[in-house]
Motif scaffolding. Structure first.
Motif, PDB file in Angstrom:
ATOM      1  N   ASP A  52      -3.953  -3.047  -2.163  1.00 39.07           N
ATOM      2  CA  ASP A  52      -2.965  -2.083  -1.672  1.00 39.07           C
ATOM      3  C   ASP A  52      -3.578  -1.142  -0.642  1.00 39.07           C
ATOM      4  N   VAL A  53      -4.758  -0.614  -0.979  1.00 44.31           N
ATOM      5  CA  VAL A  53      -5.416   0.345  -0.096  1.00 44.31           C
ATOM      6  C   VAL A  53      -5.813  -0.319   1.221  1.00 44.31           C
ATOM      7  N   LEU A  54      -6.340  -1.527   1.155  1.00 41.19           N
ATOM      8  CA  LEU A  54      -6.763  -2.216   2.372  1.00 41.19           C
ATOM      9  C   LEU A  54      -5.576  -2.576   3.259  1.00 41.19           C
ATOM     10  N   GLY A  65      -7.765   6.553   5.577  1.00 46.62           N
ATOM     11  CA  GLY A  65      -7.464   5.290   4.903  1.00 46.62           C
ATOM     12  C   GLY A  65      -8.635   4.339   4.849  1.00 46.62           C
ATOM     13  N   MET A  66      -9.691   4.599   5.637  1.00 48.86           N
ATOM     14  CA  MET A  66     -10.857   3.726   5.645  1.00 48.86           C
ATOM     15  C   MET A  66     -11.906   4.143   4.625  1.00 48.86           C
ATOM     16  N   GLY A  82       0.827  -1.189   0.000  1.00 49.47           N
ATOM     17  CA  GLY A  82       0.000   0.000   0.000  1.00 49.47           C
ATOM     18  C   GLY A  82       0.866   1.244   0.000  1.00 49.47           C
ATOM     19  N   PRO A  83       0.244   2.408  -0.118  1.00 49.61           N
ATOM     20  CA  PRO A  83       0.989   3.639  -0.187  1.00 49.61           C
ATOM     21  C   PRO A  83       1.782   3.953   1.073  1.00 49.61           C
ATOM     22  N   ARG A  84       1.413   3.366   2.190  1.00 52.53           N
ATOM     23  CA  ARG A  84       2.136   3.613   3.428  1.00 52.53           C
ATOM     24  C   ARG A  84       3.195   2.559   3.624  1.00 52.53           C
ATOM     25  N   GLY A 133      -8.803  -5.336  -7.874  1.00 55.37           N
ATOM     26  CA  GLY A 133      -7.547  -6.066  -7.990  1.00 55.37           C
ATOM     27  C   GLY A 133      -6.490  -5.628  -6.998  1.00 55.37           C
ATOM     28  N   GLU A 134      -5.241  -5.563  -7.480  1.00 59.01           N
ATOM     29  CA  GLU A 134      -4.115  -5.227  -6.618  1.00 59.01           C
ATOM     30  C   GLU A 134      -4.250  -3.831  -6.034  1.00 59.01           C
TER      31      GLU A 134
END
Length: 512
Positions: A472-474, A458-459, A124-126, A467-468
């Motif tokens: 990533d976000v989850l 983020g929620m 994910g982005p973090r 997809g991916e």
């Protein structure tokens, strides 16, 4: 979506019309396109993902799922190569599933380094917390470099073997030969690190995040967390490692010119030159998970237009290569093709060669199989769409009794509750596990706000994710529920991590 408000007054516990709906969480309306049926019929059981709660049904902060979080960074030993990620573990309950990492990790048996795109998938982005993996040696280019405990075993083995060779070439060294041998082992793995840094620099140049570099039993691995977007980049990413090993071999060869051959520097330079040539040649073999396998995959991908075709071709060549190593390496040693007099090869040497061949063959075979498994999973990942998995939700105000909120949800066939303010802006999500934990007779007296989890940035998940990108976000913000919104910001519904988990597992089980 039902936007109606409520009186906020508790309903009587003897209200039978309400009781018929209060004994269960909101149900699915199969006829509504936004409602996704629960495959289990009742949603996740409390013991599977319910956080610990006090006597009032409030979250105490303990999350059992944290203890069962599966490791997502395990790397099979491998010396080099940009192999596909190793197999992905089933996602833990109550958490976002582990995204495929797309690591070209060297889960192969090489004697050099490997760039991996995996285990595991894009991140994910973090940036996650330090992945660990042994003794931290530094952070070149911002990427942590670890030395695995298995490296010390290999260093000792190299010191012992090379020390025996030095005793024949430079007998005057005596016991000091083992210090020279230890220096050779460290210098050799420094060469492997340069091999890995070549993969890392190329990955960063293509804006592919690198999780870590690890030096281990059979060399090293660069864990690149995403797959190259084009076959050309895939080829370059795989080729730079062996290329740097060849360059190092040339540098050591040039350094030998002014050095006396029968001296310690001369022997060390010759050994480093030969070892880097071996690393480059082995990694150029055209089978996954070696660098040469990644290059073959890129070529087939370019010709056919599909990365899956390239993966299948390179993986099967890798399996054939594993069999060839298992059978061919001992035979070549016995016949003297790799140097040495066949008459001087004893029984112990034969056993050692066979064991080494078996280990290399097993690592290559496993890496090739993992590459195939990851490729099949990637084919099905686009089926994970936030819009299709989202549960229909009903907005309720903070002081609404749980029984009243459930009644409204059941009336419209919704399966989730979103707490909103007076203007209809979402504030928090009522946790399904918390609803199950409240006894039926207490639901008229418990406000939904006491069972809700505050929304963080983020929620909030876009309904267009799939997809991916969705995974990533989850993974960036682990939670049990997420608010799904349209591009306009309007509430679309609630996405349960349990629903994503079930869909993820089904995608893994489905044949290609």
């Amino acid at each position: 979506m039902d936007e109606s408000g409520g009186s906020g007054q508790p309903r009587s516990g003897n209200d039978r019309a309400t009781d018929r709906h209060e004994g269960q969480p909101p149900r699915t309306d199969p006829s509504h396109p936004e409602a996704t049926p629960d495959t289990t019929g009742s949603g996740p059981a409390p013991e599977e993902q319910a956080p610990a709660e006090d006597a009032h049904g409030r979250d105490t902060g303990a999350k059992p799922s944290d203890a069962s979080d599966s490791s997502d960074g395990s790397v099979s030993p491998g010396v080099s190569g940009t192999p596909d990620p190793s197999g992905i573990p089933d996602p833990p309950a109550g958490r976002a599933p582990a995204a495929p990492r797309g690591r070209t990790e060297a889960s192969s048996g090489n004697t050099g380094g490997g760039a991996g795109t995996g285990a595991g998938g894009p991140r994910g982005p973090r940036r996650p917390k330090d992945p660990g993996g042994g003794l931290l040696m530094g952070r070149p280019f911002g990427v942590p470099v670890y030395v695995a405990p298995s490296w010390f075993l290999v260093a000792a083995l190299i010191t012992w073997v090379f020390g025996g060779q030095l005793d024949r070439v430079l007998p005057e060294l005596g016991a000091a030969r083992y210090l020279v041998s230890l220096f050779f082992a460290v210098a050799f793995y420094a060469s492997v690190l340069v091999h890995e840094l070549a993969h890392t620099v190329a990955a960063l140049r293509f804006k592919l995040p690198v999780r870590r570099i690890q030096l281990q039993f059979f060399g090293g691995v660069s864990e690149i967390e995403k797959e190259a977007e084009t076959p050309g980049r895939e080829f370059v990413l795989a080729f730079v490692g062996p290329l740097l090993s060849l360059v190092l071999a040339g540098v050591f060869y040039l350094a030998m010119s002014p050095v006396e051959p029968g001296t310690v520097p001369g022997v060390l330079l010759a050994g480093l030159m030969i070892s880097n040539l071996i690393v480059a040649a082995f990694n150029l073999l055209p089978g996954l998970p070696l660098d040469g396998g990644r290059m073959l995959r890129a070529v087939v991908w370019k010709i056919t237009g599909t990365p899956m075709s390239g993966t299948v071709a390179a993986a099967w060549v890798g399996r054939a290569l594993a069999i060839a190593v298992l059978i061919g390496l001992p035979l070549l040693t016995q016949t003297g093709a790799l140097g040495g007099d066949p008459e001087d090869i004893g029984g112990m040497d034969t056993v050692t060669d066979a064991l080494l061949a078996a280990i290399l063959a097993a690592i290559i075979w496993t890496g090739a199989g993992n590459s195939l498994r990851m490729a099949r999973l990637r084919e099905h990942l686009p089926e994970l769409r936030a819009r299709a998995l989202t549960r229909r939700a009903v907005p309720v105000e903070t002081d609404t009794p749980l029984s009243e909120a459930l009644r409204r949800a059941n009336e419209v066939g919704a399966r989730a509750l979103v707490v909103v303010d007076a203007e209809g802006e979402p504030l928090s999500l009522v946790r399904e596990a918390a609803i199950v934990g409240v006894p039926e007779h207490r639901r008229p007296w418990v406000a939904v706000s006491g069972l809700a989890q505050d929304l963080t940035e983020g929620m909030r998940v876009s309904a267009e994710l799939s997809g991916e990108e969705l995974l990533d976000v989850l993974r960036a913000t682990p939670a049990t529920e997420y608010l799904v919104v349209e591009d306009t910001g309007a509430i679309y519904g609630v996405l349960s991590a349990a629903d994503v988990e079930r869909a993820f597992v089904r995608a893994m089980a489905r044949p290609s």
